[in-house]
Design a protein around this motif. Sequence first.
Motif, short mmCIF file in Angstrom:
data_model
loop_
_atom_site.label_atom_id
_atom_site.label_comp_id
_atom_site.label_asym_id
_atom_site.label_seq_id
_atom_site.Cartn_x
_atom_site.Cartn_y
_atom_site.Cartn_z
N ALA A 1 -18.10 -12.39 9.73
CA ALA A 1 -19.34 -12.06 10.44
C ALA A 1 -20.47 -11.75 9.46
CB ALA A 1 -19.12 -10.91 11.40
N PRO A 2 -20.27 -10.81 8.50
CA PRO A 2 -21.37 -10.55 7.56
C PRO A 2 -21.78 -11.78 6.75
CG PRO A 2 -19.73 -8.83 7.41
CD PRO A 2 -19.14 -9.90 8.26
N ALA A 3 -20.77 -12.55 6.28
CA ALA A 3 -21.10 -13.74 5.48
C ALA A 3 -21.81 -14.78 6.34
CB ALA A 3 -19.83 -14.32 4.87
N SER A 4 -21.36 -14.94 7.59
CA SER A 4 -22.02 -15.90 8.48
C SER A 4 -23.44 -15.46 8.81
CB SER A 4 -21.22 -16.05 9.78
OG SER A 4 -19.93 -16.54 9.53
N ILE A 5 -23.60 -14.16 9.02
CA ILE A 5 -24.95 -13.63 9.27
C ILE A 5 -25.83 -13.88 8.05
CG2 ILE A 5 -26.29 -11.50 9.57
CD1 ILE A 5 -24.04 -10.51 11.39
N SER A 6 -25.28 -13.62 6.86
CA SER A 6 -26.04 -13.86 5.62
C SER A 6 -26.42 -15.33 5.50
CB SER A 6 -25.22 -13.44 4.40
OG SER A 6 -24.99 -12.07 4.38
N LEU A 7 -25.44 -16.23 5.77
CA LEU A 7 -25.70 -17.66 5.64
C LEU A 7 -26.74 -18.14 6.65
CD1 LEU A 7 -24.99 -20.41 4.40
CD2 LEU A 7 -23.15 -20.61 6.10
N PHE A 8 -26.56 -17.76 7.92
CA PHE A 8 -27.51 -18.20 8.94
C PHE A 8 -28.89 -17.59 8.71
CE2 PHE A 8 -24.05 -20.15 10.91
CZ PHE A 8 -24.42 -20.78 12.09
N THR A 9 -28.93 -16.34 8.23
CA THR A 9 -30.22 -15.72 7.94
C THR A 9 -30.90 -16.46 6.79
OG1 THR A 9 -29.37 -13.56 8.63
CG2 THR A 9 -31.39 -13.57 7.32
N PHE A 10 -30.11 -16.82 5.78
CA PHE A 10 -30.66 -17.53 4.63
C PHE A 10 -31.14 -18.93 5.02
CE2 PHE A 10 -29.87 -20.56 1.13
CZ PHE A 10 -30.78 -20.06 0.19
N LEU A 11 -30.32 -19.65 5.80
CA LEU A 11 -30.66 -21.02 6.16
C LEU A 11 -31.85 -21.10 7.10
CD1 LEU A 11 -27.10 -22.60 6.70
CD2 LEU A 11 -28.64 -22.90 4.74
N VAL B 1 -34.07 -13.33 10.92
CA VAL B 1 -33.07 -12.28 11.13
C VAL B 1 -32.37 -12.46 12.47
CG1 VAL B 1 -32.74 -9.79 11.42
CG2 VAL B 1 -34.24 -10.64 9.61
N GLN B 2 -33.12 -12.85 13.52
CA GLN B 2 -32.51 -13.00 14.85
C GLN B 2 -31.46 -14.09 14.87
OE1 GLN B 2 -36.89 -13.22 15.72
NE2 GLN B 2 -35.96 -13.57 17.70
N LEU B 3 -31.82 -15.28 14.38
CA LEU B 3 -30.89 -16.41 14.41
C LEU B 3 -29.66 -16.14 13.54
CD1 LEU B 3 -33.36 -19.44 14.30
CD2 LEU B 3 -32.18 -18.46 16.27
N GLY B 4 -29.78 -15.20 12.63
CA GLY B 4 -28.63 -14.82 11.81
C GLY B 4 -27.48 -14.26 12.64
N PHE B 5 -27.76 -13.84 13.90
CA PHE B 5 -26.73 -13.24 14.74
C PHE B 5 -25.95 -14.28 15.56
CE2 PHE B 5 -28.95 -9.40 13.76
CZ PHE B 5 -28.02 -8.38 13.92
N LEU B 6 -26.30 -15.55 15.49
CA LEU B 6 -25.61 -16.57 16.28
C LEU B 6 -24.09 -16.59 16.09
CD1 LEU B 6 -28.06 -19.62 16.10
CD2 LEU B 6 -27.24 -18.48 18.18
N PRO B 7 -23.56 -16.45 14.85
CA PRO B 7 -22.10 -16.49 14.69
C PRO B 7 -21.37 -15.39 15.44
CG PRO B 7 -23.22 -16.74 12.57
CD PRO B 7 -24.26 -16.33 13.56
#
Length: 461
Positions: A412-422, A426-432
């Motif tokens: 979850a944290p790594a996916s949030i980091s990846l989606f936030t980076f990509l 910040v909002q879309l980072g929560f999709l995973p």
Amino acid sequence: MAVSKRRIWGWMAFDWASQPYYTLGLTFVFGPYFALVATNAFMADGMEKLAADAQAQSIWSAGQTIAGLLIAITAPFLGAFADNSGRKMPWIAGFSVIYIIASWALWGLEPSGAGLMWTLVIFYVGFFAAESALNFVNAILPSLGTEKEIGRISGSGAAFGYWGGVVSLFILLLLFVESPDTGVTLIGLAPPFGLDATQMEGTRSVGPFIAIWFAIFMIPFFLYVRDDPRLGGQSTRIAVVWGELKETLRGVLRRPSLKNFLLGSMFYRDALNALYAFGGIYAALVLGWTTIQIGVFGIVAAIAAAIFTWAGGLADQRFGPKPVIRFSVWLLIVVSCFIVGMSRDHLFIFPLAETSQVPDIIFYVCGMVIGGAGGSIYAASRSMMVRHTHPDRPAEAFGLFALTGKATAFVAPASISLFTFLTGNVQLGFLPVILLFLLGLLLLRWVNKDGDRAEWSALQP
């Protein structure tokens, strides 16, 4: 054998004593303060605001990832060792000392960002100690009542812990946490003891406050909870413990209900921990809330958590833990959709006025749901684990529970980091998080609502 009420209340004291690390530290005071300090430090180095926000969220998630992996690696082995020796209390005492020292050291994070990464390490050392102690405390739960009583005791203990979070947060907000604009607390007082508001010393005192709170309220636990002298007496040689643990791990594959519960809970607990860890950061970075605003939000969420977790314990006693878990996960999926689709200027596809209070109101409701559903999941999951636990190996069983709760803690944290980076958002980072909840729900379909201890016994030679 009847269990004294003092022992049960002593056991529940751990939840009350340790909850501020999560309520004040992880979610509502220190976490957002860390994010704001980190963002300002990165902006001072030349980053744009949006990139600095994303970087602050990324390093916070990286700390959670590493701590989770360490817990996953160590918990099953420590649990097996404790079961063989029959002693859990020395481990709880040792991790308590680490918890207190690490909490106190959080004072060192200055608004300038000095010691930023060092403080990040310290915070997650304390988190590791809190979670490791919790595994041993949870292993005491099966000895506190009958299978029907366990759900109520687990829910009551978790609810008691949330009330501890409410009280501690109330004290900190009213007396210590200062507004960065006015330098006074929620009720207009300057921070006590000569604390310097310009250096955010009222907010930084969250660390020593957590340490003192824990030291005081763990006293009933150590007074009334003792190791069971009937347990243990087996070899504690590393080779023996490791051999027994490997056999237990192989046995999980022959127990479909336990296997699917551990895998399912691995996903939904990972998603829930992400909501806890990033909820306050979301409020600070997306909605622009101050630490005091986030603290008030935390009080509302914690009160909801205390009430609904207690109610969830009663529902567990009547219907069993599985329906409680499923209902709570569905609620959290709905909340996660709102988090992804909402910002200060829009709600899904609908634009909002610049001065609209709709995001604030919705996020308050989301906070209450996260608190209530999250607390119910926590209590019902450990109740379900008891239904899959052999009475002679509780610490090892809850070590496996911690392993699966943390083995993918980086996802979850790594996916949030990846989606936030990509996405740079910040909002879309929560999709995973939504996907992890859905995976957990799917696997729960194959979990026996009554556990599988009878089947486990039948598998033994």
